[in-house]
Write an enzyme that holds these catalytic residues in place. Structure first.
Site, PDB file in Angstrom:
ATOM      1  N   PHE A   1     -14.775  -3.216   1.178  1.00 46.99           N
ATOM      2  CA  PHE A   1     -15.722  -1.975   0.841  1.00 46.99           C
ATOM      3  C   PHE A   1     -15.335  -2.246  -0.611  1.00 46.99           C
ATOM      4  O   PHE A   1     -16.178  -1.357  -0.951  1.00 46.99           O
ATOM      5  CB  PHE A   1     -15.536  -0.339   1.642  1.00 46.99           C
ATOM      6  CG  PHE A   1     -15.044  -1.235   3.763  1.00 46.99           C
ATOM      7  CD1 PHE A   1     -15.698  -2.088   3.535  1.00 46.99           C
ATOM      8  CD2 PHE A   1     -14.033  -0.571   3.885  1.00 46.99           C
ATOM      9  CE1 PHE A   1     -15.822  -2.582   4.685  1.00 46.99           C
ATOM     10  CE2 PHE A   1     -14.113  -1.229   5.357  1.00 46.99           C
ATOM     11  CZ  PHE A   1     -14.578  -1.964   5.369  1.00 46.99           C
TER      12      PHE A   1
ATOM     13  N   ARG B   1       1.013  -1.524  -0.351  1.00 46.93           N
ATOM     14  CA  ARG B   1      -0.122   0.264   0.476  1.00 46.93           C
ATOM     15  C   ARG B   1       0.767   0.950  -0.119  1.00 46.93           C
ATOM     16  O   ARG B   1       0.138   2.351  -0.840  1.00 46.93           O
ATOM     17  CB  ARG B   1      -0.596   0.237   1.201  1.00 46.93           C
ATOM     18  CG  ARG B   1       0.026  -0.080   2.443  1.00 46.93           C
ATOM     19  CD  ARG B   1      -1.937   0.117   3.708  1.00 46.93           C
ATOM     20  NE  ARG B   1      -0.271  -0.076   4.518  1.00 46.93           N
ATOM     21  CZ  ARG B   1      -1.222   0.656   5.742  1.00 46.93           C
ATOM     22  NH1 ARG B   1      -2.062   1.594   6.134  1.00 46.93           N
ATOM     23  NH2 ARG B   1      -0.011   0.296   6.615  1.00 46.93           N
TER      24      ARG B   1
ATOM     25  N   ARG C   1      -1.434  -3.885   3.383  1.00 46.84           N
ATOM     26  CA  ARG C   1      -1.396  -3.565   5.038  1.00 46.84           C
ATOM     27  C   ARG C   1       0.101  -3.780   5.188  1.00 46.84           C
ATOM     28  O   ARG C   1       0.661  -2.518   6.049  1.00 46.84           O
ATOM     29  CB  ARG C   1      -2.255  -3.961   5.862  1.00 46.84           C
ATOM     30  CG  ARG C   1      -1.856  -2.748   7.332  1.00 46.84           C
ATOM     31  CD  ARG C   1      -3.436  -2.974   8.760  1.00 46.84           C
ATOM     32  NE  ARG C   1      -2.351  -2.322   9.622  1.00 46.84           N
ATOM     33  CZ  ARG C   1      -2.681  -2.933  10.679  1.00 46.84           C
ATOM     34  NH1 ARG C   1      -1.913  -4.138  10.582  1.00 46.84           N
ATOM     35  NH2 ARG C   1      -1.628  -2.656  11.689  1.00 46.84           N
TER      36      ARG C   1
ATOM     37  N   SER D   1      -4.357   6.121   5.693  1.00 45.09           N
ATOM     38  CA  SER D   1      -4.731   4.503   5.324  1.00 45.09           C
ATOM     39  C   SER D   1      -4.021   3.903   3.431  1.00 45.09           C
ATOM     40  O   SER D   1      -3.443   2.914   3.865  1.00 45.09           O
ATOM     41  CB  SER D   1      -5.467   3.531   5.900  1.00 45.09           C
ATOM     42  OG  SER D   1      -6.022   4.035   7.392  1.00 45.09           O
TER      43      SER D   1
ATOM     44  N   ASP E   1      -8.453  -5.220  13.727  1.00 53.98           N
ATOM     45  CA  ASP E   1      -9.307  -4.998  12.385  1.00 53.98           C
ATOM     46  C   ASP E   1     -10.131  -6.257  12.515  1.00 53.98           C
ATOM     47  O   ASP E   1     -12.001  -5.506  13.024  1.00 53.98           O
ATOM     48  CB  ASP E   1      -9.535  -3.970  11.388  1.00 53.98           C
ATOM     49  CG  ASP E   1      -8.784  -3.213  11.296  1.00 53.98           C
ATOM     50  OD1 ASP E   1      -8.982  -1.982  12.568  1.00 53.98           O
ATOM     51  OD2 ASP E   1      -9.122  -2.096  10.424  1.00 53.98           O
TER      52      ASP E   1
ATOM     53  N   GLU F   1     -19.036   4.575  -0.216  1.00 58.86           N
ATOM     54  CA  GLU F   1     -18.185   3.695  -1.525  1.00 58.86           C
ATOM     55  C   GLU F   1     -19.086   3.609  -2.712  1.00 58.86           C
ATOM     56  O   GLU F   1     -18.494   3.713  -3.937  1.00 58.86           O
ATOM     57  CB  GLU F   1     -17.635   2.394  -1.195  1.00 58.86           C
ATOM     58  CG  GLU F   1     -16.689   2.197   0.163  1.00 58.86           C
ATOM     59  CD  GLU F   1     -17.319   2.900   1.753  1.00 58.86           C
ATOM     60  OE1 GLU F   1     -18.707   2.885   1.345  1.00 58.86           O
ATOM     61  OE2 GLU F   1     -16.713   3.437   2.953  1.00 58.86           O
TER      62      GLU F   1
END
Lengths: 309, 277
Positions: free
Chosen positions: A80, A7, A164, A34, A114, A55
């Protein structure tokens, strides 16, 4: 070896792309820090558009930009983008073949803490099923950067998934040249083929080393374009090695393992063993703990190879 | 000065084409096409800067038919404008036709975005309008939404985006005919008060009679003059407008008229002479 999250590489590449291509616009849904599109935003605030936590709106707005000749990148978390934005991507981006790059981050279970609600293990499957969609999953930072540029060059919808966690470099300081639709054979081998995608390419390489030491010759292929699948490379591997092990940070339903199974089922029936998520959701934990828990480590690949030799 | 007699004639021709093509294809959505015929006529024959010979002209005004099932009204307008041979209208929904059940920008010149899945058009329009602002272009983006359509949550996401980015180059029409497939909009899922809702979302709101050309044209002028906010024109309309036995009949949302009904409809439309009623 050095490490960088894909990312992070995505965000940096986007800014670099923005410098040379003034038609690039970036759309965001409140996650720019993020997804790292904040790097692009820092340089080109006038070409960065945050639509808020929305989204569906994100995807269709990107489509609108694309109709005017812009190269629109739309980013949020994979869950999402592919999940909530599915129908907008399907009907308003892919159906009219618009030049939108859906480039979500935080794909797979390595999202970590998460938890399962945020860990997309279905996105490749969802995106693969959309007619004409190109599906990309980079193995490391260098490949991510090249993919961003290749996606921008390509005229049409692309899904580019990044992660991530920091990921081991595979291609840093090499002369590797990514091309959409071409899988990279990282290591030749004659007994078994390990076909991996994303951060599991590194695990596959580690597994191949261990196997080599034990007298098993493993071919390692980085399948970074999951669609269109590189048929010739996969077929050759099926013909030249005894069986195939697929590795992905994704459900075994509809992802890389699914794609290779579908292809070889019709062309060259081959034993295919899959490492991935078996019909379950993720959970909270560190990324490393989860990769251990779901059996996505080099040692798991080694075990899978040995039990099928 | 707008020629209201001409616009009335165009709208009547469009209505004739709508019923004729849907009858021929034996499927389609006459009700919501007819209710929008006057708005679409005003846009295509008075308002929009477009060139049928150059459908992709970079600085053209854009039209987004967010209620994509009203495709026949768009097809009839495009044919009348000269984008393609009107003979094609007879191929609506037929295998191989560029006149797909819902508008397909890849198949038909003049369609600025493929639509059909409700609730997405305003977002697309925002993208077009943001792009215009970014490039300092003066083209405007027009959108047509249904009143049932605003039950889609994405419409309100897009409403926020348009207001947040001060998209005064977006002008939306809400074809408020108070009917959707399952019945009256207020019975299925109430959407009123629409004017207050759009105002609360930061829009410039104008309420008009959607079959009165003076009011439609007035709203278009007011929208252009209004700076800093997108404009929503809530057009009170009659579903099936112009054909007595189709007006306000929910059953004609997505059902084709028979040959006899079509003949009767064309007969009625042949008596439309002028102006607003």
């Amino acid at each position: 070896m050095s490490k960088k999250a894909t990312r992070q590489a995505y965000g940096e590449a986007l800014a670099e792309l923005g410098r040379i291509n003034k038609d690039v616009v970036v759309l965001e849904a409140d996650l720019s820090k993020s997804t790292k599109t904040s790097i692009f935003q820092g340089e080109f605030p006038e070409r960065h558009f945050n639509v808020g936590i929305a989204e569906a709106d994100l995807m269709a707005t990107a489509a609108g930009f694309a109709t005017t000749g812009k190269v629109a990148f739309a980013s949020t978390f994979a869950m999402f983008a592919a999940g909530r934005g599915f129908e907008q991507i399907r009907n308003t981006i892919a159906y009219p073949k618009l030049n939108v790059k859906i480039a979500p981050t935080h794909a797979g279970i390595s999202v970590g803490e998460d938890g399962g609600s945020h860990q997309s293990v279905e996105d490749i499957s969802l995106m693969r099923s959309i007619p004409g969609m190109v599906v990309l999953c980079p193995a490391d930072a260098e490949e991510t950067k090249q993919m961003v540029f290749a996606a921008a060059e390509y005229d049409g919808p692309v899904y580019l998934r990044s992660g991530r966690l920091d990921t081991e470099d595979i291609y840093k300081d090499t002369d590797y040249k990514f091309e959409i639709g071409i899988a990279d054979t990282l290591k030749e081998g004659t007994d078994v083929t390990i076909a991996a995608t994303g951060m599991l390419v590194h695990e596959a390489m580690e597994a191949a080393k261990t196997l080599e030491a034990e007298g098993i010759s493993a071919r390692v292929i980085n399948v970074s374009t999951i669609k269109p699948l590189d048929g010739p490379t996969i077929l050759k591997a099926a013909q030249e090695t005894k069986f195939i092990v697929t590795c992905e940070e994704h459900s075994v339903i509809g992802g890389l393992g699914g794609a290779i199974s579908e292809f070889l089922g019709e062309t060259h029936p081959t034993l295919i063993k899959k490492l991935g998520i078996y019909d379950q959701f993720g959970q909270s934990g560190t990324g490393d703990q989860l990769l251990d828990e779901y059996g996505l480590r080099a040692k798991d690949i080694v075990a899978k190879v040995k039990e099928n030799m | 000065m707008a020629d209201i007699k001409m616009l009335t004639e165009k709208a009547t021709q469009i209505r004739k084409d709508i019923v004729t093509m849907i009858c021929k294809s034996k499927s389609g959505h006459p009700g919501g096409s007819l209710s929008a015929a006057d708005i679409v006529s005003a846009l295509y024959f008075n308002e929009m800067n477009i060139d049928p010979k150059n459908p992709k002209m970079a600085d053209r005004d854009r039209f987004v038919l967010s209620k994509g099932h009203a495709a026949p009204v768009l097809y009839a307008a495009l044919a009348e404008k000269g984008y393609f041979d009107r003979e094609l209208l007879g191929t609506l929904r037929k295998f191989g036709s560029p006149l797909q059940g819902h508008p397909d920008m890849k198949k038909l010149p003049g369609v600025d975005i493929s639509t059909g899945s409700l609730g997405q058009g305003l977002s697309v329009a925002n993208g077009m309008a943001l792009s215009a602002k970014l490039d300092n272009k003066s083209y405007r983006t027009y959108v047509l939404l249904g009143d049932g359509e605003v039950q889609e949550g994405q419409v309100w996401e897009a409403a926020m985006t348009a207001a947040h980015y001060n998209l005064d180059n977006v002008c939306a029409f809400l074809d408020s005919n108070n009917l959707q497939i399952d019945g009256n909009v207020d019975k299925v899922m109430g959407v009123e008060p629409l004017d207050d809702k759009w105002r609360a979302f930061g829009w410039n709101v104008i309420v008009i009679d959607g079959h009165n050309f003076e009011e439609i044209l007035g709203a278009l002028e007011a929208a252009k003059a209004h700076k800093g906010q997108p404009t929503m024109v809530i057009a009170k309309t009659t579903k099936g407008k112009g054909i007595s036995f189709m007006e306000n009949v929910c059953g004609f949302h997505g059902v084709a008229p028979t040959s006899e009904e079509t003949e009767k409809a064309l007969e009625e439309l042949s008596h439309v002479e002028c102006c607003n009623n």
